[in-house]
Design an enzyme around this catalytic site. Structure first.
Site, short mmCIF file in Angstrom:
data_model
loop_
_atom_site.label_atom_id
_atom_site.label_comp_id
_atom_site.label_asym_id
_atom_site.label_seq_id
_atom_site.Cartn_x
_atom_site.Cartn_y
_atom_site.Cartn_z
CB THR A 1 71.40 34.78 -80.39
OG1 THR A 1 72.38 34.75 -81.45
CG2 THR A 1 71.70 35.92 -79.44
CE1 TYR B 1 74.37 28.36 -84.20
CE2 TYR B 1 74.55 30.45 -83.06
CZ TYR B 1 75.03 29.19 -83.32
OH TYR B 1 76.16 28.74 -82.67
CB CYS C 1 75.02 21.06 -70.15
SG CYS C 1 75.35 19.50 -71.01
NE ARG C 2 73.29 20.06 -75.83
CZ ARG C 2 74.59 19.98 -75.51
NH1 ARG C 2 75.38 21.03 -75.64
NH2 ARG C 2 75.09 18.86 -75.08
CB ALA D 1 68.82 33.68 -72.18
CD GLN E 1 65.25 31.10 -70.51
OE1 GLN E 1 65.78 31.52 -71.53
NE2 GLN E 1 64.72 29.89 -70.42
P1 NAP Z 1 73.12 26.69 -73.14
O1 NAP Z 1 73.49 28.09 -73.00
O2 NAP Z 1 73.88 25.67 -72.39
O3 NAP Z 1 71.58 26.45 -72.77
C1 NAP Z 1 70.59 27.24 -73.34
C2 NAP Z 1 69.25 26.85 -72.72
O4 NAP Z 1 69.32 26.94 -71.32
C3 NAP Z 1 68.14 27.82 -73.10
O5 NAP Z 1 67.62 27.57 -74.36
C4 NAP Z 1 67.17 27.60 -71.97
O6 NAP Z 1 66.39 26.45 -72.22
C5 NAP Z 1 68.04 27.26 -70.80
N1 NAP Z 1 68.17 28.36 -69.88
C6 NAP Z 1 68.91 29.49 -69.99
N2 NAP Z 1 68.76 30.28 -68.91
C7 NAP Z 1 67.89 29.63 -68.08
C8 NAP Z 1 67.32 29.93 -66.83
N3 NAP Z 1 67.62 31.06 -66.16
N4 NAP Z 1 66.47 29.03 -66.29
C9 NAP Z 1 66.17 27.89 -66.93
N5 NAP Z 1 66.65 27.56 -68.13
C10 NAP Z 1 67.52 28.43 -68.70
O7 NAP Z 1 73.15 26.18 -74.65
P2 NAP Z 1 73.35 26.83 -76.07
O8 NAP Z 1 72.35 27.92 -76.31
O9 NAP Z 1 73.42 25.70 -77.00
O10 NAP Z 1 74.78 27.47 -75.99
C11 NAP Z 1 74.99 28.84 -75.77
C12 NAP Z 1 75.42 29.51 -77.04
O11 NAP Z 1 76.67 28.97 -77.51
C13 NAP Z 1 74.50 29.34 -78.26
O12 NAP Z 1 73.34 30.13 -78.18
C14 NAP Z 1 75.43 29.73 -79.37
O13 NAP Z 1 75.58 31.14 -79.43
C15 NAP Z 1 76.74 29.07 -78.92
N6 NAP Z 1 76.94 27.74 -79.50
C16 NAP Z 1 77.93 27.59 -80.43
C17 NAP Z 1 78.16 26.38 -81.02
C18 NAP Z 1 79.28 26.25 -82.01
O14 NAP Z 1 79.37 25.24 -82.75
N7 NAP Z 1 80.16 27.21 -82.10
C19 NAP Z 1 77.38 25.25 -80.69
C20 NAP Z 1 76.38 25.42 -79.72
C21 NAP Z 1 76.18 26.66 -79.13
P3 NAP Z 1 64.85 26.46 -72.64
O15 NAP Z 1 64.90 26.62 -74.11
O16 NAP Z 1 64.43 25.11 -72.18
O17 NAP Z 1 64.21 27.60 -71.93
#
Ligand code: NAP
Length: 340
Positions: free
Chosen positions: A20, A57, A207-208, A280, A285
């Protein structure tokens, strides 16, 4: 939904967790509260029971939205809340602070925002290099004994740092960047977790969004979206990653009749004692969740994936750009001497 126990804690959770960070808005170009609440509820309806958040966040916003979403219909009792500790902020700038007095205050703020009286998984967000690890571990162990947290985790820690932590507190989980493109932890954290019996929460499983398959060379990002500075999303390197995604997409369809997104999440889950954190912010998504279960990657598919990455991604970039500064600002040093 596949389940996993967090280390040897006795606490079990879904192997897909909702991330989130984007729901907090900060570094993701803003947020829509109603859409975010609908996304969290849609995740639970689909069997996701792990919700990962952090105070930083949106500077409290993500935790508040998670708390609001789970407050109704008995949802809190159906999920495991994972939040973090040890990042403070001043004027919108984060810095590491895992001193015990700060943690005592921070947990009360998180409990209030999350509208709960305990946290299932409490993770030190980044190692605070200015505070002895034993002090941070000690206060987390106290919180566990008091029943305010159930399971202790760390995030972005090296094996040496985890080992120091474990000398003082029972550690059951580590959260690290891990996806098809960012595999640095295979050299150290993943083997350490396997041998120490820790569960790995893999962040950035898509990967974001790069591995969602929706991006093209003309994709742009709004406002403060971190992908405007993430080296993977710039210039020719972005092209290299997109070329790899196109080839992975073809492989996923040909070999498994699935999308590249499903391939990316399945790959993370097939790598060991892992959880895939999926960020998401729209309910739709999460539709591909049903494509993740009931199949596995075989060795020849893994080899094909590795060959694609080697061929296409000639200039790989690591996720290090996300690390907050490792030295506290002088004003925070001073305030640290007062009761926090
Ligand atoms: P992620 O899960 O790799 O990517 C998230 C992005 O993917 C979303 O914002 C969305 O982009 C896109 N997405 C998701 N589902 C989709 C779908 N069905 N179709 C198209 N696009 C889709 O990246 P993340 O959010 O950075 O990582 C996941 C979680 O890990 C975070 O939310 C957080 O809880 C955790 N995290 C932790 C750390 C740490 O230091 N511990 C660092 C980073 C993340 P759009 O916004 O373009 O729609």
């Amino acid at each position: 939904m596949e389940q996993i126990q967090l280390g040897s804690s006795g606490v079990t959770t879904s192997r897909i967790g909702l991330g989130t960070w984007a729901i907090g808005g900060w570094m993701w170009g803003g947020t829509d509260e109603q859409e975010s609440i609908a996304t969290i509820r849609a995740a639970v309806e689909r069997g996701v029971t792990l919700i990962d958040t952090a105070p930083v966040y949106g500077f409290g916003r993500s935790e508040e939205i998670v708390g609001k979403a789970l407050a109704a219909d008995g949802l809190r009792a159906r999920v495991q809340i994972a939040t973090k500790v040890g990042i403070n902020w001043r004027d919108g700038k984060p810095y590491r602070d895992a001193r015990p007095a700060r943690i005592r205050k921070e947990i009360e703020d998180s409990l209030r925002r999350l509208r709960t009286d305990f946290i299932d998984l409490y993770q030190v967000h980044w190692p605070d290099l200015e505070t002895p690890i034993a002090e941070t571990a000690g206060i987390l162990e106290e919180l566990r004994r008091e029943g305010k947290i159930r399971v202790i985790g760390v995030s972005n820690f090296s094996p040496a740092q985890m080992s120091s932590f474990q000398a003082v507190a029972k550690l059951d989980a580590v959260q690290s960047p891990y996806n098809l493109f960012e595999r640095e932890i295979e050299a150290d954290v993943l083997p350490y977790a396997r041998s120490a019996g820790l569960t790995v929460l893999s962040y950035g499983a898509l990967c974001r969004g790069l591995l969602s398959g929706r991006m093209t060379p003309t994709t742009t990002f709004e406002g403060d979206d971190l992908r405007n500075v993430d080296p993977k999303f710039q210039g020719t390197r972005f092209r290299e990653y997109l070329d790899a995604v196109e080839e992975l997409k073809a492989l996923a369809h040909r070999r498994f009749d699935h999308s590249v997104l499903a391939l990316a999440v399945r790959w993370v889950l097939d790598q060991g004692p892992t959880i895939a954190l999926w960020g998401a912010r729209h309910p739709g998504q999460l539709d591909p969740i049903e494509q993740i279960e009931g199949w596995h990657l075989d060795q020849s598919a893994r080899d094909e994936i590795d060959a694609i990455l080697k061929r296409c991604v000639v200039h790989p970039a690591s996720p290090e750009f996300m690390a907050p500064p490792d030295v506290r600002p002088p004003e925070a040093q001073l305030s640290g001497r007062q009761p926090v």
